[in-house]
Motif scaffolding. Structure first.
Motif, PDB file in Angstrom:
ATOM      1  N   GLU A 138      10.063   5.275  -0.965  1.00 15.84           N
ATOM      2  CA  GLU A 138      11.258   5.699  -1.666  1.00 15.84           C
ATOM      3  C   GLU A 138      12.426   4.956  -1.031  1.00 15.84           C
ATOM      4  O   GLU A 138      12.515   4.869   0.193  1.00 15.84           O
ATOM      5  CB  GLU A 138      11.422   7.205  -1.500  1.00 15.84           C
ATOM      6  N   LYS A 189      11.537   5.198  -6.512  1.00 17.58           N
ATOM      7  CA  LYS A 189      10.185   5.402  -5.986  1.00 17.58           C
ATOM      8  C   LYS A 189       9.332   4.220  -6.421  1.00 17.58           C
ATOM      9  O   LYS A 189       9.271   3.885  -7.605  1.00 17.58           O
ATOM     10  CB  LYS A 189       9.591   6.713  -6.506  1.00 17.58           C
ATOM     11  N   SER A 204       5.484   2.138  -5.967  1.00 16.16           N
ATOM     12  CA  SER A 204       4.063   2.199  -5.615  1.00 16.16           C
ATOM     13  C   SER A 204       3.558   0.789  -5.350  1.00 16.16           C
ATOM     14  O   SER A 204       4.270  -0.196  -5.602  1.00 16.16           O
ATOM     15  CB  SER A 204       3.263   2.822  -6.770  1.00 16.16           C
ATOM     16  N   SER A 246       5.036  10.219   0.678  1.00 13.50           N
ATOM     17  CA  SER A 246       4.072  11.288   0.931  1.00 13.50           C
ATOM     18  C   SER A 246       3.744  11.352   2.419  1.00 13.50           C
ATOM     19  O   SER A 246       4.360  10.692   3.238  1.00 13.50           O
ATOM     20  CB  SER A 246       2.799  11.030   0.128  1.00 13.50           C
ATOM     21  N   GLU A 262       0.846  -1.204   0.000  1.00 14.36           N
ATOM     22  CA  GLU A 262       0.000   0.000   0.000  1.00 14.36           C
ATOM     23  C   GLU A 262       0.870   1.239   0.000  1.00 14.36           C
ATOM     24  O   GLU A 262       1.949   1.250   0.601  1.00 14.36           O
ATOM     25  CB  GLU A 262      -0.870   0.047   1.266  1.00 14.36           C
ATOM     26  N   GLY A 263       0.390   2.300  -0.608  1.00 15.09           N
ATOM     27  CA  GLY A 263       1.071   3.585  -0.573  1.00 15.09           C
ATOM     28  C   GLY A 263       2.273   3.645  -1.492  1.00 15.09           C
ATOM     29  O   GLY A 263       2.401   2.851  -2.428  1.00 15.09           O
ATOM     30  N   GLU A 264       3.147   4.592  -1.190  1.00 15.32           N
ATOM     31  CA  GLU A 264       4.354   4.786  -1.977  1.00 15.32           C
ATOM     32  C   GLU A 264       5.553   4.860  -1.043  1.00 15.32           C
ATOM     33  O   GLU A 264       5.463   5.428   0.047  1.00 15.32           O
ATOM     34  CB  GLU A 264       4.280   6.097  -2.764  1.00 15.32           C
ATOM     35  N   ASP A 282       4.822  -2.726  -6.794  1.00 11.20           N
ATOM     36  CA  ASP A 282       6.224  -2.673  -7.220  1.00 11.20           C
ATOM     37  C   ASP A 282       7.101  -3.391  -6.196  1.00 11.20           C
ATOM     38  O   ASP A 282       6.743  -3.517  -5.022  1.00 11.20           O
ATOM     39  CB  ASP A 282       6.715  -1.220  -7.335  1.00 11.20           C
ATOM     40  N   ALA A 303       2.525   3.921   4.424  1.00 13.53           N
ATOM     41  CA  ALA A 303       2.708   2.882   3.411  1.00 13.53           C
ATOM     42  C   ALA A 303       2.875   1.547   4.130  1.00 13.53           C
ATOM     43  O   ALA A 303       3.183   1.498   5.329  1.00 13.53           O
ATOM     44  CB  ALA A 303       3.925   3.183   2.546  1.00 13.53           C
TER      45      ALA A 303
END
Length: 192
Positions: free
Chosen positions: A148, A157, A159, A178, A144-146, A162, A182
């Motif tokens: 880095e 980065k 998402s 953000s 979930e989320g993003e 990935d 995540a």
């Protein structure tokens, strides 16, 4: 400090004493300072994974040894409804804000060589991260989320859906992108 930091500090001290090692010897073997080891044992500081991995190597144990309650020889099933409270690791100094909650997915598996976790990554207040490095490999899959990943001089980065696999001997740091939380699955392998 939470109950989980008590478990980690107590286990490190117990293992160190059972091997008749002084705090100074563990510090020298791990590359940490005696004060860092002492703060961890006294449950004053729960560091990022990198110092814990260094202490585990210095003591000749898996990092999971610090998180285990009991060990099973057969398969270990981890039901989401029975998952224990996570362990939070600070990133650097004692006053650093925690940024990750780790939930072990194999805490009771005897003789394992990798450590699988579900990790909740909390929003970061600062982009001033302390990179860490340790022997081994890591695999991360974003649920979930993003997130880095700072890896050497590169930044990746990712998402939901990935993944990344990397050698953890290279300086790295995983953090949220953000202001949203995540969730990732991470599998960490460290040779003893």
């Amino acid at each position: 400090m939470s109950n989980n930091s008590t478990i980690v500090g107590t286990k490190i001290k117990s293992i160190r004493e059972s091997k008749s090692l002084s705090i100074e010897e563990v510090a020298e073997r791990s590359g940490l300072t005696a004060d860092q080891v002492k703060l961890i044992e006294e449950e004053t500081s729960l560091p990022s994974l990198s110092p814990l991995i260094k202490i585990a190597r210095a003591l000749g144990v898996r990092i999971g040894t610090f998180l285990d309650d009991s060990e099973a020889l057969g398969p270990v099933v981890c039901k989401s409804s029975e998952r224990a409270q996570g362990i939070s690791f600070s990133n650097g100094t004692v006053d650093a804000r925690k940024n990750m909650d780790y939930f072990s997915l194999a805490g009771n598996k005897a003789g394992r060589h990798m450590e699988p976790f579900i990790i909740d990554i909390l929003p970061a207040e600062s982009k001033d991260f302390t990179l860490s490095a340790h022997e081994g490999e890591e695999f991360i899959y974003v649920l979930e989320g993003e997130v880095e990943i700072s890896y050497g001089k590169e930044v990746y980065k990712l998402s939901a859906g990935d993944s990344i696999f990397y050698d953890s001997i290279v300086n790295h740091h995983v953090h949220g992108v953000s202001s949203q939380k995540a969730k990732i699955i991470a599998v960490i392998y460290t040779p003893i």
